[in-house]
Design a protein around this motif. Structure first.
Motif, mmCIF file in Angstrom:
data_model
loop_
_atom_site.group_PDB
_atom_site.id
_atom_site.type_symbol
_atom_site.label_atom_id
_atom_site.label_comp_id
_atom_site.label_asym_id
_atom_site.label_seq_id
_atom_site.Cartn_x
_atom_site.Cartn_y
_atom_site.Cartn_z
ATOM 1 N N LEU A 1 -2.256 9.404 0.410
ATOM 2 C CA LEU A 1 -1.827 8.641 -0.762
ATOM 3 C C LEU A 1 -2.910 7.656 -1.196
ATOM 4 C CD1 LEU A 1 1.854 7.798 0.294
ATOM 5 C CD2 LEU A 1 1.112 9.554 -1.338
ATOM 6 N N ASP A 2 -2.813 7.211 -2.434
ATOM 7 C CA ASP A 2 -3.720 6.184 -2.931
ATOM 8 C C ASP A 2 -3.678 4.980 -1.992
ATOM 9 O OD1 ASP A 2 -5.253 4.947 -5.414
ATOM 10 O OD2 ASP A 2 -3.740 3.484 -4.784
ATOM 11 N N GLU A 3 -4.818 4.410 -1.707
ATOM 12 C CA GLU A 3 -4.896 3.325 -0.727
ATOM 13 C C GLU A 3 -4.025 2.137 -1.119
ATOM 14 O OE1 GLU A 3 -8.267 0.496 1.440
ATOM 15 O OE2 GLU A 3 -8.865 2.244 0.250
ATOM 16 N N ASP A 4 -4.014 1.792 -2.388
ATOM 17 C CA ASP A 4 -3.170 0.684 -2.835
ATOM 18 C C ASP A 4 -1.694 0.997 -2.641
ATOM 19 O OD1 ASP A 4 -5.377 -0.794 -3.550
ATOM 20 O OD2 ASP A 4 -5.325 -0.189 -5.662
ATOM 21 N N LEU A 5 -1.314 2.270 -2.848
ATOM 22 C CA LEU A 5 0.070 2.684 -2.645
ATOM 23 C C LEU A 5 0.444 2.570 -1.174
ATOM 24 C CD1 LEU A 5 2.686 3.817 -3.745
ATOM 25 C CD2 LEU A 5 1.702 6.125 -3.578
ATOM 26 N N GLN A 6 -0.469 2.950 -0.307
ATOM 27 C CA GLN A 6 -0.212 2.819 1.122
ATOM 28 C C GLN A 6 0.018 1.357 1.505
ATOM 29 O OE1 GLN A 6 -2.840 4.981 3.856
ATOM 30 N NE2 GLN A 6 -3.609 6.189 2.135
ATOM 31 N N ILE A 7 -0.816 0.489 0.986
ATOM 32 C CA ILE A 7 -0.701 -0.936 1.307
ATOM 33 C C ILE A 7 0.634 -1.493 0.818
ATOM 34 C CG2 ILE A 7 -1.652 -3.221 0.823
ATOM 35 C CD1 ILE A 7 -4.420 -1.919 0.715
ATOM 36 N N LEU A 8 1.042 -1.111 -0.380
ATOM 37 C CA LEU A 8 2.305 -1.610 -0.931
ATOM 38 C C LEU A 8 3.494 -1.093 -0.128
ATOM 39 C CD1 LEU A 8 1.605 -1.375 -4.766
ATOM 40 C CD2 LEU A 8 1.999 -3.456 -3.426
ATOM 41 N N MET A 9 3.416 0.147 0.321
ATOM 42 C CA MET A 9 4.503 0.695 1.137
ATOM 43 C C MET A 9 4.586 -0.025 2.480
ATOM 44 S SD MET A 9 4.427 4.800 0.389
ATOM 45 C CE MET A 9 5.231 5.463 -1.083
ATOM 46 N N GLU A 10 3.450 -0.362 3.049
ATOM 47 C CA GLU A 10 3.440 -1.112 4.298
ATOM 48 C C GLU A 10 4.004 -2.523 4.094
ATOM 49 O OE1 GLU A 10 -0.647 -0.821 5.299
ATOM 50 O OE2 GLU A 10 -0.445 1.142 6.301
ATOM 51 N N ARG A 11 3.679 -3.141 2.965
ATOM 52 C CA ARG A 11 4.241 -4.453 2.651
ATOM 53 C C ARG A 11 5.743 -4.358 2.404
ATOM 54 N NH1 ARG A 11 0.900 -7.024 -2.129
ATOM 55 N NH2 ARG A 11 2.643 -8.509 -1.923
ATOM 56 N N TYR A 12 6.178 -3.243 1.834
ATOM 57 C CA TYR A 12 7.598 -2.982 1.602
ATOM 58 C C TYR A 12 8.359 -3.005 2.933
ATOM 59 C CZ TYR A 12 11.738 -0.218 0.224
ATOM 60 O OH TYR A 12 13.021 0.249 -0.001
ATOM 61 N N LEU A 13 7.781 -2.381 3.938
ATOM 62 C CA LEU A 13 8.415 -2.364 5.254
ATOM 63 C C LEU A 13 8.365 -3.742 5.910
ATOM 64 C CD1 LEU A 13 7.077 1.015 6.688
ATOM 65 C CD2 LEU A 13 9.375 0.530 5.848
ATOM 66 N N GLU A 14 7.231 -4.398 5.783
ATOM 67 C CA GLU A 14 7.086 -5.717 6.400
ATOM 68 C C GLU A 14 8.101 -6.706 5.843
ATOM 69 O OE1 GLU A 14 3.570 -9.027 7.320
ATOM 70 O OE2 GLU A 14 3.144 -7.222 6.136
ATOM 71 N N GLU A 15 8.361 -6.622 4.545
ATOM 72 C CA GLU A 15 9.337 -7.506 3.924
ATOM 73 C C GLU A 15 10.739 -7.286 4.489
ATOM 74 O OE1 GLU A 15 10.206 -6.889 -0.279
ATOM 75 O OE2 GLU A 15 9.933 -9.048 -0.602
ATOM 76 N N ARG A 16 10.987 -6.103 5.018
ATOM 77 C CA ARG A 16 12.290 -5.765 5.585
ATOM 78 C C ARG A 16 12.335 -5.945 7.101
ATOM 79 N NH1 ARG A 16 11.562 -4.013 0.877
ATOM 80 N NH2 ARG A 16 13.286 -3.397 -0.502
ATOM 81 N N GLY A 17 11.346 -6.582 7.652
ATOM 82 C CA GLY A 17 11.355 -6.912 9.073
ATOM 83 C C GLY A 17 10.602 -5.954 9.959
ATOM 84 N N VAL A 18 10.023 -4.906 9.391
ATOM 85 C CA VAL A 18 9.206 -3.986 10.185
ATOM 86 C C VAL A 18 7.795 -4.565 10.209
ATOM 87 C CG1 VAL A 18 8.457 -1.597 10.485
ATOM 88 C CG2 VAL A 18 10.662 -2.093 9.408
#
Length: 292
Positions: free
Chosen positions: A242-259
């Motif tokens: 995936l696009d690198e920025d998309l990967q980063i946003l998905m990882e931040r998405y998880l982090e915001e949910r406690g992962v």
């Protein structure tokens, strides 16, 4: 940080008295009667020519039962001496400060963490089976010390030095070497679910796959039938492509949910703690059965 016994589970048994109970899975120290016997029970096929079957069958089973019971009791005492009495600080802090609720059923391998986040239900699961299947490459059986060598002060010092060089000292501030697989499900009622496969290692969450299922049951995969059905659904592209920025946003998405990093540190430590409890309970159950 995961304790030494879990990291070294697949290491040669000869390090068990110096490292941790996790090494017990390899080869247990033989009892004196087995050492002095012509052949151990597990090598019966190699020694069958030396004894008649009549002689073998005439041995009372109670003698073996008694010896097995004594050995199990020895292992229980060994576990009691070696086990960590205190719950790791990372486990205490996470359970006290995290929004996740822990579900840990004694006797079962899988552990579940659940929480609500807005209109979402988040489930993170992991299994202590990762400990038994992990094969560290820093142990070389060819260079392992024998039990006789470990019984000497020089042998114990050498084994400790080898463990330190491998970065496995319990007092070391290094991170866990065992990769802990996580199955993360973010579910919205009537909207399906995201299913993320990740690994907790070295204090980090590393995403491997990012799926979407219209049927949330496919994300949980709690049966062989459901898991098979999920295989027929388009999973999406490999996360790493995936696009690198998309990967980063998905990882931040998880982090915001406690992962987050806190969870990445908690999972290995708790997995190690649970494995120790399960093994101790298993030893007790087997001993009670043999003694009955």
């Amino acid at each position: 940080m995961m304790s030494l016994r879990a990291v070294a589970r697949s290491a040669p048994r000869t390090l068990s008295r110096l490292s941790s109970p996790a090494i017990r899975q390899a080869v247990a120290r033989p009892s004196p009667s087995l050492v002095n016997s012509a052949c151990a029970p597990l090598r019966l096929t190699q020694c069958v020519s030396a004894f008649s079957t009549t002689l073998l069958r005439s041995a009372p089973s109670s003698e073996v039962d008694e010896e097995l019971s004594v050995k199990l009791e020895s292992e229980l005492q060994f576990e009691k001496e070696m086990k960590d009495n205190d719950v790791p600080a990372s486990v205490k802090d996470f359970l006290e400060n995290s929004s996740f609720e822990l579900k840990d059923t004694p006797g079962m391998e899988d552990v579940y963490l659940t929480r609500k986040f807005g209109n979402e239900i988040i489930t993170v699961s992991f299994s202590i089976s990762d400990i038994s299947t992990y094969e560290p490459d820093h142990f070389n059986e060819d260079s392992a010390l024998t039990d006789e060598e470990l019984d000497t002060p020089e042998g114990r010092q050498l084994a400790e030095a080898e463990a330190d060089e491998a970065g496995l000292d319990d007092g070391e501030e290094g991170m866990n070497a065992v990769p802990c697989r996580l199955n993360i499900v973010v579910e919205k009622e009537g909207k399906g679910a995201l299913n993320i496969e990740a690994v907790a290692q070295d204090g980090q969450i590393m995403v491997e796959n990012f799926y979407y299922f219209k049927d949330p049951k496919l994300a949980h995969g709690q049966s062989a039938e459901v898991a098979h059905a999920a295989q027929d659904v388009y999973p999406g592209p490999p996360f790493g492509t995936l696009d690198e920025d998309l990967q980063i946003l998905m990882e931040r998405y998880l982090e915001e949910r406690g992962v987050s990093q806190a969870l990445a540190i908690f999972v290995p430590d708790y997995m190690d703690l649970k494995e120790q409890r399960e093994y101790h309970a298993w030893l007790k159950d087997v001993k009670n059965f043999v003694d009955a």
